[in-house]
Design a protein around this motif. Structure first.
Motif, PDB file in Angstrom:
ATOM      1  N   ARG A   1     115.633  39.369  58.409  1.00 44.85           N
ATOM      2  CA  ARG A   1     116.937  40.022  58.199  1.00 44.85           C
ATOM      3  C   ARG A   1     116.982  41.364  58.917  1.00 44.85           C
ATOM      4  O   ARG A   1     118.001  41.716  59.523  1.00 44.85           O
ATOM      5  CB  ARG A   1     117.194  40.200  56.706  1.00 44.85           C
ATOM      6  CG  ARG A   1     117.511  38.902  55.963  1.00 44.85           C
ATOM      7  CD  ARG A   1     118.085  39.178  54.588  1.00 44.85           C
ATOM      8  NE  ARG A   1     117.125  39.834  53.718  1.00 44.85           N
ATOM      9  CZ  ARG A   1     116.279  39.185  52.928  1.00 44.85           C
ATOM     10  NH1 ARG A   1     116.292  37.853  52.899  1.00 44.85           N
ATOM     11  NH2 ARG A   1     115.434  39.846  52.149  1.00 44.85           N
TER      12      ARG A   1
ATOM     13  N   TYR B   1     108.697  38.446  51.990  1.00 46.84           N
ATOM     14  CA  TYR B   1     108.586  39.546  52.946  1.00 46.84           C
ATOM     15  C   TYR B   1     108.915  39.074  54.358  1.00 46.84           C
ATOM     16  O   TYR B   1     109.535  39.813  55.143  1.00 46.84           O
ATOM     17  CB  TYR B   1     107.188  40.149  52.889  1.00 46.84           C
ATOM     18  CG  TYR B   1     107.046  41.417  53.689  1.00 46.84           C
ATOM     19  CD1 TYR B   1     107.866  42.512  53.415  1.00 46.84           C
ATOM     20  CD2 TYR B   1     106.116  41.531  54.705  1.00 46.84           C
ATOM     21  CE1 TYR B   1     107.754  43.682  54.145  1.00 46.84           C
ATOM     22  CE2 TYR B   1     105.984  42.696  55.437  1.00 46.84           C
ATOM     23  CZ  TYR B   1     106.801  43.772  55.157  1.00 46.84           C
ATOM     24  OH  TYR B   1     106.693  44.929  55.883  1.00 46.84           O
TER      25      TYR B   1
ATOM     26  N   ARG C   1     112.605  38.977  54.647  1.00 44.08           N
ATOM     27  CA  ARG C   1     113.122  40.346  54.785  1.00 44.08           C
ATOM     28  C   ARG C   1     112.942  40.856  56.215  1.00 44.08           C
ATOM     29  O   ARG C   1     113.833  41.513  56.768  1.00 44.08           O
ATOM     30  CB  ARG C   1     112.391  41.253  53.801  1.00 44.08           C
ATOM     31  CG  ARG C   1     112.859  42.696  53.821  1.00 44.08           C
ATOM     32  CD  ARG C   1     112.083  43.522  52.805  1.00 44.08           C
ATOM     33  NE  ARG C   1     112.442  44.930  52.889  1.00 44.08           N
ATOM     34  CZ  ARG C   1     111.874  45.892  52.178  1.00 44.08           C
ATOM     35  NH1 ARG C   1     110.908  45.575  51.315  1.00 44.08           N
ATOM     36  NH2 ARG C   1     112.242  47.147  52.317  1.00 44.08           N
TER      37      ARG C   1
END
Length: 218
Positions: free
Chosen positions: A208, A202, A205
């Motif tokens: 990103r 997570y 993520r």
């Protein structure tokens, strides 16, 4: 105030409710340590992207992608604060007189949560980035900082559920016969690794998404 003396009476609790109380105080240690990490992230990590200022345009000319730059920034904060955070969680676990395996779990969880919250701070900092600030203080007193604190605290509370499951699994393994011990210990190990991996995934993520927000900002 993080006061370990609050845990000094843990050995006086009745053994019949030992699993319940040890789980409760283990979660209390995680909760207090987690709040400290969120507070540090709000003060130092959240404004770190905006604090680059005009230097950010220089970083754009480097061969590194936005995601790589932000990943290095998150790694820097982990290296800087990882030691103190590990000591905080270690101290609380030792004050609770937890078994060695749970002490290691709390340390690993503290470092894992710090990486997650640092990534969350960078993500919110990129979403509410302001390279044209007049004074650094204004970067920590805007809407983005409040949203980060709220999201960080909410994520911390959610993390207590899998942490409690892992703690109970180990305590059940400790208090049963050998056959059951092996099963509960295996479940504890697999569940803990899965939980730590989810935190890392997570966090990646979030970084990103932060890189996409910075590209959109251009």
């Amino acid at each position: 105030l993080y006061n370990f003396q609050n845990f000094k009476f843990i050995h006086l609790l009745p053994e019949t409710s030992g699993i319940l109380w040890r789980t409760f105080f283990s979660l209390a240690n995680i909760l207090m340590g987690g709040f400290l990490v969120v507070a540090m992230s709000a003060r130092f990590v959240y404004p770190s992207v905006s604090l680059e200022g005009k230097s950010w345009w220089i970083l754009q000319s480097s061969p590194l992608s936005y995601e790589e730059i932000l990943r290095e920034k998150a790694s820097y904060w982990c290296l800087l604060f990882g030691g103190p955070i590990g000591i905080i969680f270690l101290s609380g676990a030792l004050a609770l007189q937890l078994p060695a395996a749970l002490v290691l779990f709390q340390i690993a969880l503290g470092i894992s949560l710090s990486h997650l919250f640092f990534a969350l701070g960078i993500a919110y900092g990129a979403r509410h980035v302001n390279f044209n600030w007049e004074h650094p203080a204004q970067l920590t007193s805007n809407l983005g900082s409040f949203l980060f604190m709220a999201s960080g605290c909410g994520l911390l509370v959610l993390a207590l559920l899998p942490a409690s499951v892992a703690t109970v699994l180990y305590l059940l393994a400790e208090g049963n016969s050998f056959n059951y011990q092996l099963g509960f210990a295996t479940a504890f190990s697999l569940f803990s690794l899965l939980f730590l991996y989810w935190n890392y995934s997570y966090a990646s993520r979030l970084l990103r998404r932060a890189a996409r927000d910075l590209r959109t900002y251009e």
